[in-house]
Design a protein around this motif. Structure first.
Motif, PDB file in Angstrom:
ATOM      1  N   GLN A 126      15.745  -4.491 -23.166  1.00  0.00           N
ATOM      2  CA  GLN A 126      15.375  -4.654 -21.766  1.00  0.00           C
ATOM      3  C   GLN A 126      14.674  -5.984 -21.535  1.00  0.00           C
ATOM      4  OE1 GLN A 126      13.081  -1.238 -20.711  1.00  0.00           O
ATOM      5  NE2 GLN A 126      14.850   0.118 -20.537  1.00  0.00           N
ATOM      6  N   GLU A 136      17.232  -8.705 -21.485  1.00  0.00           N
ATOM      7  CA  GLU A 136      17.998  -8.708 -20.242  1.00  0.00           C
ATOM      8  C   GLU A 136      17.177  -9.259 -19.093  1.00  0.00           C
ATOM      9  OE1 GLU A 136      19.253  -4.736 -19.745  1.00  0.00           O
ATOM     10  OE2 GLU A 136      20.946  -4.879 -21.128  1.00  0.00           O
ATOM     11  N   ASP A 165      16.209  -0.983 -12.946  1.00  0.00           N
ATOM     12  CA  ASP A 165      16.721  -1.686 -14.119  1.00  0.00           C
ATOM     13  C   ASP A 165      17.526  -0.765 -15.034  1.00  0.00           C
ATOM     14  OD1 ASP A 165      13.715  -3.680 -14.400  1.00  0.00           O
ATOM     15  OD2 ASP A 165      15.612  -4.142 -13.428  1.00  0.00           O
ATOM     16  N   GLN A 166      17.561   0.507 -14.716  1.00  0.00           N
ATOM     17  CA  GLN A 166      18.248   1.441 -15.586  1.00  0.00           C
ATOM     18  C   GLN A 166      19.748   1.193 -15.552  1.00  0.00           C
ATOM     19  OE1 GLN A 166      17.205   5.427 -14.695  1.00  0.00           O
ATOM     20  NE2 GLN A 166      15.034   5.164 -15.154  1.00  0.00           N
ATOM     21  N   ARG A 167      20.349   1.306 -16.738  1.00  0.00           N
ATOM     22  CA  ARG A 167      21.793   1.095 -16.854  1.00  0.00           C
ATOM     23  C   ARG A 167      22.397   2.205 -17.673  1.00  0.00           C
ATOM     24  NH1 ARG A 167      22.936  -5.423 -17.502  1.00  0.00           N
ATOM     25  NH2 ARG A 167      21.770  -6.052 -15.658  1.00  0.00           N
ATOM     26  N   SER A 223      30.428   1.286 -16.363  1.00  0.00           N
ATOM     27  CA  SER A 223      28.969   1.209 -16.431  1.00  0.00           C
ATOM     28  C   SER A 223      28.388   1.390 -15.039  1.00  0.00           C
ATOM     29  CB  SER A 223      28.510  -0.130 -17.020  1.00  0.00           C
ATOM     30  OG  SER A 223      28.934  -1.204 -16.201  1.00  0.00           O
ATOM     31  N   GLU A 271      24.367   0.902 -12.783  1.00  0.00           N
ATOM     32  CA  GLU A 271      22.960   0.535 -12.769  1.00  0.00           C
ATOM     33  C   GLU A 271      22.371   0.973 -11.434  1.00  0.00           C
ATOM     34  OE1 GLU A 271      23.349  -4.104 -11.357  1.00  0.00           O
ATOM     35  OE2 GLU A 271      23.587  -3.646 -13.487  1.00  0.00           O
ATOM     36  N   TRP A 314      23.585   4.300  -7.013  1.00  0.00           N
ATOM     37  CA  TRP A 314      24.008   3.567  -8.202  1.00  0.00           C
ATOM     38  C   TRP A 314      25.091   2.551  -7.848  1.00  0.00           C
ATOM     39  CZ3 TRP A 314      21.617   4.400 -12.845  1.00  0.00           C
ATOM     40  CH2 TRP A 314      20.799   5.532 -12.924  1.00  0.00           C
ATOM     41  N   HIS A 353      30.582  -0.259 -11.997  1.00  0.00           N
ATOM     42  CA  HIS A 353      31.448  -1.360 -12.410  1.00  0.00           C
ATOM     43  C   HIS A 353      32.743  -0.808 -13.010  1.00  0.00           C
ATOM     44  CE1 HIS A 353      28.142  -4.221 -11.826  1.00  0.00           C
ATOM     45  NE2 HIS A 353      27.368  -3.299 -12.370  1.00  0.00           N
TER      46      HIS A 353
END
Length: 334
Positions: A43, A46, A62-64, A86, A88, A96, A99
């Motif tokens: 994290q 990133e 920031d959660q993915r 994915s 986030e 959310w 992608h």
């Protein structure tokens, strides 16, 4: 002496038991700490890459997640099923950003439409979806619609795109699939119908080298069969013939993978190099290569005016047959 050894033996068992309690939790805690440390380091890397400062507390946004799979149901039946590479977002808001998205839209537990796109988002409260970037909407019978974006209303069960749309129809035995361009797509999932509501232009190639070219205000397609309908100020050319009317339908025989006829109705005007005709409806029978005019048909060829209850052009217009003649052919000066 025997009692002493018993005490020693019991003491050793207690020692070993305590050692197990101490050592194993210590090992498990060490592994958890390592996992957490690796996540924190990732994290931090990133955040640093995205311009954040190391050491700042991570927010829920920031959660993915990777490999996302979601299913939404209505009244005990599947509404849509979503897959994404994915995501986030925030667990607090439930919104959310997705992608590489793929969404299956269901009708009575069967997949009716599939939508793919670069990115997507979910409204946590309404369960509405937005898909943006290289979006392709595909019906179960092979129609594909490409657009910059689509939006799905969970309440209305409708997929919409307000932008330019390019459609490709499925290939059939009479030639390549229809290609269409227009604006404003509307898909009714429960009825399995697709509409292009503005600025329609389309082309249907035929195997004999001929093609239908159509311009219309709107178009309608079915996910159940191959039939297509054009609406409002329809202007169409086929071979050397030009047709105008408020509605034109491309019809397929029952269970056949072949365009059998094109019907134009609602007051039709037809012309070619040497003829002009009007009637309530015209049916182009492509299999028999004949054109049938019904509803007060009138044809003017050279200086001759032909009228009857039904007028049929045979062999693609080379011959004319008049049913129940109401007036004789007359010579008139235009």
């Amino acid at each position: 002496m025997k009692k002493v050894w018993n005490y020693v033996f019991i003491a050793l068992l207690v020692f070993l038991f305590v050692e197990v309690l101490i050592v194993f939790p210590s090992k498990l805690q060490h592994d958890d700490d390592k996992s957490v440390r690796e996540r924190v380091e990732k994290q931090e890397a990133e955040k640093s890459k995205n311009g954040g400062k190391p050491g700042e507390p991570s927010s829920l946004s920031d959660q993915r997640l990777g490999g996302v799979h979601l299913v939404e149901s209505q009244q005990g039946m599947r509404d849509w099923e979503l897959f994404a590479n994915s995501a986030e977002g925030s667990q607090a808001s439930g919104n959310w950003k997705l992608h590489q998205v793929k969404v299956l839209f269901y009708n009575k537990e069967k997949v009716e439409f599939t939508v793919t796109g670069d990115q997507g988002s979910i409204d946590a409260k309404s369960k509405d979806l937005s898909i943006i970037g290289n979006v392709t909407t595909t019906s179960v019978n092979g129609y594909t619609f490409q657009s910059p974006s689509v939006y799905y209303s969970s309440v209305k069960r409708q997929i919409q795109s307000p932008e330019d749309v390019t459609m490709k129809g499925p290939k059939d035995k009479t030639g390549e699939g229809m290609v269409l361009k227009g604006r404003k797509m509307l898909v009714l999932v429960d009825e399995s119908k697709m509409f292009i509501q503005e600025q329609v232009s389309a082309r249907k190639p035929m195997k004999d080298g001929k093609a239908f070219d159509i311009v219309a205000d709107g178009a309608e397609f079915s996910g159940k069969n191959r039939e297509a309908k054009f609406l409002g100020k329809v202007r169409m050319t086929y071979d050397n013939m030009r047709l105008e009317g408020p509605e034109a339908s491309f019809l397929y025989g029952s269970g056949a993978d072949m365009l059998s006829s094109v019907a134009v109705k609602g007051g039709v005007k037809v012309s070619d190099a040497d003829k002009f005709a009007t009637s309530e409806s015209v049916n182009l029978d492509l299999l028999a290569n004949k054109y049938v005019f019904k509803g007060s048909p009138k044809i003017i060829q050279n200086n001759d005016e032909l009228t009857g209850e039904e007028i049929v052009f045979l062999e693609g217009g080379k011959k004319v047959k008049i049913e129940k003649v109401r007036a004789k052919m007359e010579n008139k000066k235009r």
